[in-house]
Enzyme design. Structure first.
Site, PDB file in Angstrom:
ATOM      1  N   HIS A   1     -10.052  -5.342  -3.125  1.00 23.66           N
ATOM      2  CA  HIS A   1      -8.894  -5.623  -2.494  1.00 23.66           C
ATOM      3  C   HIS A   1      -8.832  -6.155  -1.049  1.00 23.66           C
ATOM      4  CE1 HIS A   1      -9.926  -1.426  -2.322  1.00 23.66           C
ATOM      5  NE2 HIS A   1      -9.327  -1.514  -1.139  1.00 23.66           N
TER       6      HIS A   1
ATOM      7  N   GLY B   1     -15.593   2.118   4.033  1.00 28.29           N
ATOM      8  CA  GLY B   1     -14.254   2.938   4.086  1.00 28.29           C
ATOM      9  C   GLY B   1     -13.787   2.437   2.679  1.00 28.29           C
ATOM     10  N   GLN B   2     -14.487   1.922   1.621  1.00 33.28           N
ATOM     11  CA  GLN B   2     -13.801   1.592   0.362  1.00 33.28           C
ATOM     12  C   GLN B   2     -13.758   2.799  -0.487  1.00 33.28           C
ATOM     13  OE1 GLN B   2     -16.193  -1.371  -1.870  1.00 33.28           O
ATOM     14  NE2 GLN B   2     -14.494  -1.667  -3.186  1.00 33.28           N
TER      15      GLN B   2
ATOM     16  N   ASP C   1       0.846  -1.178   0.028  1.00 31.17           N
ATOM     17  CA  ASP C   1      -0.032  -0.042   0.127  1.00 31.17           C
ATOM     18  C   ASP C   1       0.942   1.322  -0.097  1.00 31.17           C
ATOM     19  OD1 ASP C   1      -3.346   0.566   0.944  1.00 31.17           O
ATOM     20  OD2 ASP C   1      -1.840   2.209   1.033  1.00 31.17           O
TER      21      ASP C   1
ATOM     22  N   ASN D   1     -12.513  -3.728   3.055  1.00 29.39           N
ATOM     23  CA  ASN D   1     -13.447  -2.382   3.283  1.00 29.39           C
ATOM     24  C   ASN D   1     -14.591  -2.443   1.834  1.00 29.39           C
ATOM     25  OD1 ASN D   1     -12.069  -1.388   5.254  1.00 29.39           O
ATOM     26  ND2 ASN D   1     -10.740  -0.173   4.021  1.00 29.39           N
TER      27      ASN D   1
END
Ligand code: AMP
Length: 115
Positions: free
Chosen positions: A101, A94-95, A34, A88
């Site tokens: 993913h 919270g996506q 990330d 998420n």
């Protein structure tokens, strides 16, 4: 749906059009770091094919969902203290990137419940 979609960041990463710090890959699944880690280890695991979220992936291709989970567990197994796998999903979840993913988080003790 099971194809690469225009204007999708993770389709571009999956196809190599945008570079990523790749940790491991299979034919159909890619794991990469990330860009804004929230834990000492923060790895994203995606199917190369575009699916909007975990529900869409499971509906369309349960074998691919299993492959994604296997890669997430393989990445997590490197973390001796344990790890967390998070999908998420949707706005309240919270996506932000609507290409499914798994976040694999670890390297420190993680708070529970999450904020
Ligand atoms: P989510 O909020 O669950 O949709 O997570 C999206 C994640 O993608 C966030 O943790 C971002 O930091 C991460 N991200 C966004 N752009 C990139 C990129 N170019 N490379 C790696 N990770 C990224």
């Amino acid at each position: 749906l099971g194809f690469v979609t225009d204007n999708c960041l993770f389709c571009d990463i999956g196809s190599g059009r945008i570079p990523a710090d790749v940790v491991t890959r299979t034919d159909r699944v890619l794991a990469f770091r990330d860009i804004a880690p929230v834990a000492p280890t923060h790895i994203l695991v995606i199917p190369v094919e575009h699916h909007r979220d975990v529900a869409g992936l499971v509906d369309a291709d349960p074998a691919l969902a299993a492959e994604l989970l296997a890669v997430a567990a393989q990445v997590g197994a490197e973390l001796e203290g344990g790890y967390r796998v998070v999908f998420n999903t949707g706005v309240d979840g919270g996506q932000a990137v609507f290409h499914v993913h798994a976040h694999v988080l670890g390297g420190r003790q993680l708070a529970w419940p999450p904020g």
